[in-house]
Motif scaffolding. Structure first.
Motif, mmCIF file in Angstrom:
data_model
loop_
_atom_site.group_PDB
_atom_site.id
_atom_site.type_symbol
_atom_site.label_atom_id
_atom_site.label_comp_id
_atom_site.label_asym_id
_atom_site.label_seq_id
_atom_site.Cartn_x
_atom_site.Cartn_y
_atom_site.Cartn_z
ATOM 1 N N LEU A 270 -1.168 14.313 12.373
ATOM 2 C CA LEU A 270 -0.144 15.368 12.419
ATOM 3 C C LEU A 270 -0.369 16.409 11.317
ATOM 4 O O LEU A 270 -0.258 17.615 11.554
ATOM 5 N N VAL A 271 -0.678 15.949 10.114
ATOM 6 C CA VAL A 271 -0.961 16.875 9.013
ATOM 7 C C VAL A 271 -2.188 17.719 9.360
ATOM 8 O O VAL A 271 -2.222 18.934 9.118
ATOM 9 N N GLY A 272 -3.196 17.084 9.939
ATOM 10 C CA GLY A 272 -4.375 17.816 10.366
ATOM 11 C C GLY A 272 -4.041 18.891 11.385
ATOM 12 O O GLY A 272 -4.607 19.989 11.359
ATOM 13 N N ALA A 273 -3.104 18.607 12.277
ATOM 14 C CA ALA A 273 -2.692 19.587 13.286
ATOM 15 C C ALA A 273 -2.036 20.801 12.649
ATOM 16 O O ALA A 273 -2.221 21.937 13.096
ATOM 17 N N VAL A 274 -1.268 20.579 11.591
ATOM 18 C CA VAL A 274 -0.631 21.693 10.880
ATOM 19 C C VAL A 274 -1.697 22.603 10.268
ATOM 20 O O VAL A 274 -1.643 23.836 10.392
ATOM 21 N N SER B 240 -3.424 24.660 12.929
ATOM 22 C CA SER B 240 -2.634 25.797 13.372
ATOM 23 C C SER B 240 -2.729 26.960 12.390
ATOM 24 O O SER B 240 -2.990 28.104 12.771
ATOM 25 N N LEU B 241 -2.514 26.674 11.110
ATOM 26 C CA LEU B 241 -2.566 27.727 10.097
ATOM 27 C C LEU B 241 -3.969 28.319 9.996
ATOM 28 O O LEU B 241 -4.140 29.540 9.874
ATOM 29 N N GLY B 242 -4.967 27.465 10.053
ATOM 30 C CA GLY B 242 -6.338 27.947 9.987
ATOM 31 C C GLY B 242 -6.674 28.864 11.143
ATOM 32 O O GLY B 242 -7.361 29.881 10.973
ATOM 33 N N ALA B 243 -6.203 28.512 12.341
ATOM 34 C CA ALA B 243 -6.456 29.340 13.517
ATOM 35 C C ALA B 243 -5.835 30.722 13.351
ATOM 36 O O ALA B 243 -6.441 31.742 13.705
ATOM 37 N N GLN B 244 -4.641 30.770 12.814
ATOM 38 C CA GLN B 244 -3.959 32.046 12.638
ATOM 39 C C GLN B 244 -4.716 32.954 11.663
ATOM 40 O O GLN B 244 -4.936 34.139 11.933
ATOM 41 N N PHE B 245 -5.145 32.402 10.541
ATOM 42 C CA PHE B 245 -5.858 33.209 9.552
ATOM 43 C C PHE B 245 -7.245 33.606 10.052
ATOM 44 O O PHE B 245 -7.699 34.733 9.816
ATOM 45 N N GLN B 246 -7.938 32.694 10.721
ATOM 46 C CA GLN B 246 -9.254 33.044 11.248
ATOM 47 C C GLN B 246 -9.146 34.129 12.319
ATOM 48 O O GLN B 246 -9.973 35.042 12.367
ATOM 49 N N HIS B 247 -8.140 34.026 13.163
ATOM 50 C CA HIS B 247 -7.943 35.043 14.190
ATOM 51 C C HIS B 247 -7.730 36.411 13.570
ATOM 52 O O HIS B 247 -8.253 37.421 14.063
ATOM 53 N N ARG B 248 -6.980 36.459 12.481
ATOM 54 C CA ARG B 248 -6.736 37.729 11.810
ATOM 55 C C ARG B 248 -8.048 38.331 11.298
ATOM 56 O O ARG B 248 -8.307 39.527 11.448
ATOM 57 N N THR C 281 -10.799 29.243 7.283
ATOM 58 C CA THR C 281 -11.885 28.258 7.329
ATOM 59 C C THR C 281 -11.590 27.079 6.413
ATOM 60 O O THR C 281 -11.849 25.922 6.767
ATOM 61 N N LEU C 282 -11.047 27.357 5.226
ATOM 62 C CA LEU C 282 -10.674 26.282 4.299
ATOM 63 C C LEU C 282 -9.623 25.375 4.923
ATOM 64 O O LEU C 282 -9.713 24.136 4.827
ATOM 65 N N MET C 283 -8.638 25.972 5.590
ATOM 66 C CA MET C 283 -7.594 25.168 6.229
ATOM 67 C C MET C 283 -8.147 24.341 7.384
ATOM 68 O O MET C 283 -7.748 23.189 7.575
ATOM 69 N N LEU C 284 -9.079 24.912 8.129
ATOM 70 C CA LEU C 284 -9.698 24.149 9.210
ATOM 71 C C LEU C 284 -10.533 23.004 8.661
ATOM 72 O O LEU C 284 -10.609 21.930 9.270
ATOM 73 N N ALA C 285 -11.160 23.236 7.506
ATOM 74 C CA ALA C 285 -11.914 22.152 6.864
ATOM 75 C C ALA C 285 -10.977 21.008 6.482
ATOM 76 O O ALA C 285 -11.308 19.828 6.661
ATOM 77 N N LEU C 286 -9.798 21.352 5.967
ATOM 78 C CA LEU C 286 -8.805 20.328 5.627
ATOM 79 C C LEU C 286 -8.329 19.611 6.897
ATOM 80 O O LEU C 286 -8.102 18.397 6.877
ATOM 81 N N ALA C 287 -8.178 20.365 7.976
ATOM 82 C CA ALA C 287 -7.772 19.750 9.248
ATOM 83 C C ALA C 287 -8.805 18.717 9.690
ATOM 84 O O ALA C 287 -8.455 17.625 10.156
ATOM 85 N N ILE C 288 -10.089 19.048 9.525
ATOM 86 C CA ILE C 288 -11.157 18.120 9.894
ATOM 87 C C ILE C 288 -11.114 16.867 9.027
ATOM 88 O O ILE C 288 -11.277 15.743 9.513
ATOM 89 N N VAL C 289 -10.876 17.064 7.721
ATOM 90 C CA VAL C 289 -10.807 15.922 6.800
ATOM 91 C C VAL C 289 -9.682 14.966 7.220
ATOM 92 O O VAL C 289 -9.884 13.741 7.294
ATOM 93 N N PHE C 290 -8.520 15.512 7.515
ATOM 94 C CA PHE C 290 -7.395 14.663 7.920
ATOM 95 C C PHE C 290 -7.662 13.999 9.266
ATOM 96 O O PHE C 290 -7.310 12.834 9.476
ATOM 97 N N GLN C 291 -8.303 14.731 10.175
ATOM 98 C CA GLN C 291 -8.592 14.142 11.487
ATOM 99 C C GLN C 291 -9.589 13.001 11.368
ATOM 100 O O GLN C 291 -9.408 11.934 11.964
#
Length: 306
Positions: free
Chosen positions: A27-31, A34-42, A77-87
């Motif tokens: 669940l933490v990884g999912a958060v 989400s945040l990583g996707a928003q910043f990368q999209h920007r 990208t940093l947030m997505l890296a954290l998402a991967i770590v939690f996953q």
């Protein structure tokens, strides 16, 4: 002595506290996803607006280089890296078919964030589509968490996964070469989702084999395939951001990715061997509802009508 089926079930019940640890980590990884996707999209949208030629034919090497200079993209990208770590950590505690679908939580967060930032109100159809996706995946996870089991992954299973991945990569490579200038967001979303499904599967396989003392050349090959799939999937995701909204991208990933991983987990890795027939039928229905929800979101997303 207990029959094999009861013995497996007993082992699973003993291991169930570890599943409880894996679910909140996912669940933490999912958060973070989400945040990583928003910043990368920007970041991708800015680069596409400044350097794009309007062809939507995939990000060029020049555009990719400029992304490395965008603070928003780097933060994402940093947030997505954290998402991967939690996953990956959650995969060490729970079966693949339990952890992977939980990423649908990212869909809800991303949809709300994107609507607020874009000052677009989610209409009833979009909300209904999100509810179908979340509800379908939620039911699936409950069933999987109740009955899923992990088994030692042998060389034959790993070779099967690698063989399927090779075929899938070749197919998407050909399609990308042929349809690069005409492909829409869903092509890149589906491509990324399929590849990420294999990334999660290979990560689970590597963790399983290391835990069971099977770190050898085949495991190293799996790691190489994992990294290559992650790189290609990442490129597809960045290109999808340039032609679609972040919540549409996340919507596709949170269903296609788990669907691929779950199918492999069930058919190849044998994680669903103890699921009774009624629960299996419920899981299939729930998964179908989630898929329909994503398709509806793709059709009725507010930004597609602007």
């Amino acid at each position: 002595m207990l029959p094999p089926e009861l013995s497996d079930l007993t082992d699973e019940l003993i291991r169930s506290p570890f599943i409880v640890i894996g679910i909140p980590l996912a669940l933490v990884g999912a958060v973070f996803l989400s945040l990583g996707a928003q910043f990368q999209h920007r970041g991708v949208s800015t680069v596409e607006a400044n350097l794009g030629d309007g062809s939507k034919a995939g990000l060029s090497p020049r555009q990719l280089a400029h992304l490395l200079r965008r603070p928003s993209w780097l933060l994402g990208t940093l947030m997505l890296a954290l998402a991967i770590v939690f996953q990956l950590t959650s995969l060490g505690f729970a079966p693949l078919i339990v952890v992977q679908p939980i990423g649908v939580v990212a869909l809800v967060i991303t949809a709300i964030l994107n609507a607020r930032l874009s000052r677009i109100r989610l209409d009833r159809k979009a909300i209904g589509a999100i509810a179908m996706s979340v509800g379908g995946v939620g039911v699936f996870v409950v069933v999987a968490a109740t009955f899923a089991v992990e088994q030692r992954i042998d060389e034959g299973q790993l070779l099967t996964v690698l063989g399927i991945l090779g075929v899938v990569t070749a197919v998407f490579g050909v399609l990308f070469a042929v349809r690069r200038k005409s492909a829409g967001a869903m092509f890149y979303i589906v491509g990324a989702g399929v590849l990420y499904g294999f990334v999660a599967t290979l990560a689970k396989v590597v963790i399983n084999r290391i835990v069971n003392g099977n770190f050898e050349w085949l495991t190293v090959l799996a790691i190489v395939a994992l990294l290559a799939s992650a790189a290609l999937g990442g490129y597809f995701v960045q290109t999808a951001y340039s032609v679609g909204s972040p919540d549409l991208v996340i919507a596709g990933l949170t269903v296609v990715d788990p669907l691929v991983a779950v199918l492999i987990g069930v058919i190849v890795l044998g994680e669903a061997t103890l699921i009774p027939l009624p629960a299996a039928i419920l899981s299939v229905v729930a998964g179908a509802i989630a898929i329909v929800g994503v398709i509806r979101l793709a059709k009725h997303h507010p930004q597609t009508h602007r």
